[in-house]
Design an enzyme around this catalytic site. Structure first.
Site, mmCIF file in Angstrom:
data_model
loop_
_atom_site.group_PDB
_atom_site.id
_atom_site.type_symbol
_atom_site.label_atom_id
_atom_site.label_comp_id
_atom_site.label_asym_id
_atom_site.label_seq_id
_atom_site.Cartn_x
_atom_site.Cartn_y
_atom_site.Cartn_z
ATOM 1 N N ARG A 60 0.825 -1.207 0.000
ATOM 2 C CA ARG A 60 0.000 0.000 0.000
ATOM 3 C C ARG A 60 0.863 1.264 0.000
ATOM 4 N NH1 ARG A 60 -5.546 1.696 0.697
ATOM 5 N NH2 ARG A 60 -6.212 -0.458 0.524
ATOM 6 N N GLU A 100 -9.919 5.988 7.160
ATOM 7 C CA GLU A 100 -8.488 6.268 7.152
ATOM 8 C C GLU A 100 -8.060 7.547 6.424
ATOM 9 O OE1 GLU A 100 -8.137 2.193 5.517
ATOM 10 O OE2 GLU A 100 -6.288 2.098 6.672
HETATM 11 N N1 MTE Z 1 -12.252 5.538 14.428
HETATM 12 C C1 MTE Z 1 -12.307 5.268 15.749
HETATM 13 N N2 MTE Z 1 -13.035 6.046 16.536
HETATM 14 N N3 MTE Z 1 -11.618 4.216 16.288
HETATM 15 C C2 MTE Z 1 -10.834 3.395 15.509
HETATM 16 O O1 MTE Z 1 -10.226 2.452 16.005
HETATM 17 N N4 MTE Z 1 -10.000 2.900 13.232
HETATM 18 C C3 MTE Z 1 -9.710 3.452 11.918
HETATM 19 C C4 MTE Z 1 -10.929 4.144 11.329
HETATM 20 N N5 MTE Z 1 -11.514 5.036 12.276
HETATM 21 C C5 MTE Z 1 -10.760 3.676 14.108
HETATM 22 C C6 MTE Z 1 -11.519 4.768 13.610
HETATM 23 C C7 MTE Z 1 -9.240 2.456 10.956
HETATM 24 S S1 MTE Z 1 -7.624 1.987 11.006
HETATM 25 C C8 MTE Z 1 -10.057 1.933 9.992
HETATM 26 S S2 MTE Z 1 -9.482 0.869 8.823
HETATM 27 C C9 MTE Z 1 -11.490 2.257 9.945
HETATM 28 O O2 MTE Z 1 -11.886 3.152 10.986
HETATM 29 C C10 MTE Z 1 -12.272 0.954 10.051
HETATM 30 O O3 MTE Z 1 -13.629 1.158 10.108
HETATM 31 P P1 MTE Z 1 -14.539 1.416 8.806
HETATM 32 O O4 MTE Z 1 -14.088 0.493 7.746
HETATM 33 O O5 MTE Z 1 -15.889 1.110 9.314
HETATM 34 O O6 MTE Z 1 -14.340 2.852 8.451
HETATM 35 MO MO1 MOS Z 2 -7.282 0.048 9.449
HETATM 36 S S1 MOS Z 2 -5.246 0.280 9.470
HETATM 37 O O1 MOS Z 2 -7.207 -0.701 7.854
HETATM 38 O O2 MOS Z 2 -7.455 -1.244 10.506
#
Ligand code: MTE
Ligand code: MOS
Length: 787
Positions: A321, A724
């Site tokens: 990535r 992200e």
């Molecule tokens: N937001 C919160 N509050 N807590 C989290 O741990 N993880 C992030 C993001 N936002 C996270 C977060 C990461 S690394 C990812 S990949 C995505 O949320 C995963 O959730 P989604 O696919 O539902 O967006």
């Molecule tokens: Mo998020 S780094 O893809 O869990």
């Protein structure tokens, strides 16, 4: 924002700024995290005994003192594992317990179960382990020099970079070090294993990937997947750190539970969590770029050295990535990217929000800034000169054509709304009369590819039940970590069935409800689980329509769902009445949904194809001030414009944008991980590791979502992933700091600045640019000398 009231028949549920489904529980401490689950009688508490060497042969292990310590019930090591001694997610190179060889300071060697947490933790310190030290590789460059890699080196190429660089009017070469980052979820790793009848096991695991934990626990116990159930109602944050690494703790808890026949809880304290578990990969990035007088890149080569730590974990996809995002928003016609997956005697680094993308993007953004300073141009002008086009210059270095490029519009709109040009001039003016404090500004864009690059992971399942009283139970393969996935998916189902959100009970992730679910990661949670749940709800809706048509003798086209009611010909019925009639007529009121992301494909051997379904875009302008006597700094104003397509929930999305940005700023400014010469992490608590806090939020923080946006692809209600991408908007703050440092020498040389730009690094960089200018024999008139 269209906040709705319950029962408002006009408002759509999808797209409403509803509060997080657990907000009322979070704020009063009533949300059940794993440590809050009512404990079973006789529950034991576990602790892990870890390596105190970075790299050594184990000569002997004597656990007798741990065994006889007060309160200890059971001590286990590798020989006590009935199944496989491994919990690696991709490659079997992650032993649960080290046997004859330790590869990082903090590696798990044995575990203790005791009657109290305190007794377990004390006993885990009592092992007598004799080591025979081996030389340790601690950094990525050391690993490159020693040819020490966890996975083969990869290369992505287009055109002839070397020739284009050599033939270019201008050339720059350099190196940038980019620090790692601890996920610093508020809830540390935890697993609670409960033995059940007939050799089965229930494990509550704080995990983004319950299915993976299920498989690893089954392997460790030497049982089948059917014999293990993993549940997770919510995590107190994951941020990627709970994508693969919960498996170790779940396996240890389950092994101790099997050995003792008791429920066993393993909750790490913060120091152990930070020492034992992987972080964002730190990178050392070498670049060599050829460009013209306008700053347009003609050829570029990157060598990315990512520190993976002792094992592969998810490092293959993470480093891929980084390569995929080494273009960010820029068309690189002649490009050569080499990626080293460095094996070091440090913790196995893992997923962290952005998953390698941020590190790749930092490389190209740094290069663009360097080009601009070399040419004495506004970095924004150089960024624009290199943007991807819409109909030409629109194919990425991995041969995916951009079909949704809106970066020019976003940047143009933000440039105006943030008053970028005027403020840039004003800042330069202000700096002339401010001897100690200096300001800087930068605008940086983001383009982030949405989909797992491991194509098979782009699938999801959901399970929806309608009960006789017309209420709905919703389950899907995604996990909730605070990001608001559960409320968004519930909104999709409520919209589909035209129900109030209160009619839906959201339930925790459970491997016995949806099998083989992918991790909740790659920001794709809503995209894939939302679609799967929508399809399940649609199946139920179609069954109800067919039943109503038959039962009331009308055409199916005359059955329509209104809010909480159903119109059937010229009568309307409350939803629950129709449901009850359907039940009596023996219509199945339970359905599954399955979704797989269309259009994506790619060949990992050549790194070509369409790895991403679509892209998320955004941009940020940050203004900072630095104190040139101390290097201390702060944000003064930040403007963000981010594209979430048609937002499913603007309140949740706004939280993701703000939080992601601030987390990105932490990565690039205050969060510094330090290891000592023995390979021991010395920053393993908030006393020494500084994440941003509420007072670090800029006083002027203008965050907007791109209006009238829509996803060109058929995503759920045309929304875009948001988890992200906003993290990478933090890159603007790093470059604003660089701009402020450059001002100390009237912008005549470009500062060297590694990440994180801590006050020490900022100060050092200020001193360095002053020394460089002083050392120049002839007074500099323009930016540096030709290459
Ligand atoms: N937001 C919160 N509050 N807590 C989290 O741990 N993880 C992030 C993001 N936002 C996270 C977060 C990461 S690394 C990812 S990949 C995505 O949320 C995963 O959730 P989604 O696919 O539902 O967006
Ligand atoms: Mo998020 S780094 O893809 O869990």
């Amino acid at each position: 924002m269209n906040a709705i009231r319950e029962g408002d028949p006009q408002a759509a549920v999808a797209g409403a700024a509803l509060p997080h489904d657990s907000a009322h529980l979070h704020v009063c401490g009533a949300a059940t995290y794993i440590d809050d689950i009512a404990e079973l009688r006789g529950t034991l508490y576990a602790a892990i005994g870890t390596s105190e060497r970075a790299h050594a042969r184990i000569v002997s292990i004597d656990l007798s003192a741990a065994r006889s310590a007060p309160g200890v019930v059971c001590v286990i090591a590798a020989a006590d594992i009935p199944g496989k001694n491994d919990c690696g997610p991709v490659i079997a190179d992650d032993p649960i317990f080290a046997t004859d060889h330790v590869q990082y300071f903090g590696q798990s060697i044995f575990a203790v179960a005791a009657r109290s947490v305190d007794e377990a933790r004390r006993a885990a310190k009592l092992a007598r382990i004799e080591y025979d030290d081996l030389p340790a590789l601690l950094t990525a460059p050391e690993a490159v020099a020693a040819n020490s890699f966890v996975l083969p080196t990869e290369r992505m190429r287009r055109g002839d970079a070397a020739a284009a660089i050599a033939g270019a009017p201008r050339r720059l070469r350099g190196r940038l070090a980019i620090g790692g980052q601890d996920q610093f979820y508020l809830e540390g790793h935890i697993a609670y294993a409960m033995p059940r009848e007939d050799n089965t096991m229930l494990v509550h695991s704080s995990t983004q990937h319950p299915g993976e934990v299920q498989h690893q626990v089954a392997h460790a116990l030497g049982v089948a997947s059917k014999d293990v159930v993993v549940e997770c109602r919510r995590m107190g944050g994951g941020f990627g750190g709970k994508e693969s690494q919960p498996a170790l703790f779940a396996c240890v808890a389950a092994l101790l539970a099997r050995a003792t026949g008791k429920a066993v809880k393993l909750r790490l304290d913060r120091d152990d969590d930070m020492t034992i578990t992987g972080k964002r990969h730190d990178f050392v990035t070498d670049y060599d770029v050829g460009f013209d007088a306008q700053g347009r890149i003609l050829g570029i080569s990157f060598v990315l050295a990512g520190r993976c730590g002792y094992s592969a974990d998810l490092s293959g996809s993470i480093n891929d990535r980084a390569m995929f995002h080494s273009d960010n928003c820029y068309y690189l016609e002649n490009v050569d990217i080499v990626s080293y997956r460095c094996k070091t005697n440090t913790v196995s680094n893992t997923a962290f929000r952005g998953f390698g993308g941020p590190q790749g993007m930092m490389g190209i953004e740094y290069v663009i800034d360097e080009i601009a300073r070399q040419l004495d141009l506004d970095p924004l002008a150089v960024r624009k000169a290199n943007f991807y086009g819409k109909t030409e210059r629109n194919v990425t270095h991995y041969q995916q054509t951009l079909e949704d490029n809106c970066i020019e519009e976003i940047v143009a709109e933000l440039e105006v709304s943030s008053d970028y040009a005027k403020r840039r001039a004003a800042i330069r003016e202000w700096n002339r009369t401010s001897p100690i404090l200096k300001r800087g500004i930068a605008l940086t864009p983001v383009k982030f590819g949405i989909s797992f690059t491991a194509t098979h992971l782009n699938q999801a399942g959901a399970l929806v039940h309608i009960y006789k009283d017309g209420t709905v139970l919703l389950n899907h393969g995604g996990t909730e970590m605070g990001q608001g996935l559960f409320i968004k998916v519930a909104q999709v189902v409520a919209e589909e069935l035209q129900l109030d959100i209160g009619a839906i009970r959201i339930t925790g992730s459970d491997t016995s409800k949806v099998p083989n679910a992918s991790p909740t990661a790659a920001s794709a949670g809503t995209d894939i689980n939302g679609k799967a749940a929508q399809l399940a709800a649609r199946t139920l809706k179609e069954r109800l329509i067919a039943f109503a048509a038959e039962h009331f003798g009308v055409d199916a086209a005359q059955v329509g769902f209104l809010r909480n009611r159903v119109r059937i010909g010229d009568r309307t019925l409350p939803f629950k009445e129709l449901v009850n009639l359907a039940f009596v007529a023996r219509v199945s009121l339970s359905a599954t949904g399955f979704y797989k992301t269309p259009k994506i494909h790619y060949d990992r051997k050549t790194f070509t194809g369409r790895p991403f379904f679509y892209f998320a875009y955004g941009a940020a302008v940050s203004e900072v001030v630095i104190d040139t006597l101390t290097g201390e700094n702060r944000m003064l104003r930040v403007d963000i414009l981010h594209d979430v397509g048609k937002s499913l929930n603007p309140a949740v999305d706004m939280g993701q944008i703000e939080g992601g940005f601030i987390q990105g700023v932490g990565w690039l400014t205050t969060e510094e991980l330090c290891w000592n010469a023995q390979g021991r992490l010395t920053t393993h608590a908030p006393s020494t590791y500084k994440i941003p806090v509420a007072s670090d939020v800029p006083p002027r923080f203008h965050v907007r979502m791109l209006e009238r946006s829509s996803n060109v692809e058929d995503t759920v209600h045309r929304s875009k992933a948001v988890g992200e991408p906003p993290l990478m908007l933090g890159i603007s703050v790093f470059h604003a700091l660089k701009d402020a440092i450059a001002s100390t020498v009237d912008y005549v040389v470009s500062p060297q600045l590694d990440a994180p730009a801590t006050p020490e690094r900022v100060l050092h960089s200020v001193v360095q640019v002053r020394q460089r200018v002083a050392a120049q024999s002839t007074p500099a008139t323009a930016m540096g000398a030709p290459a």
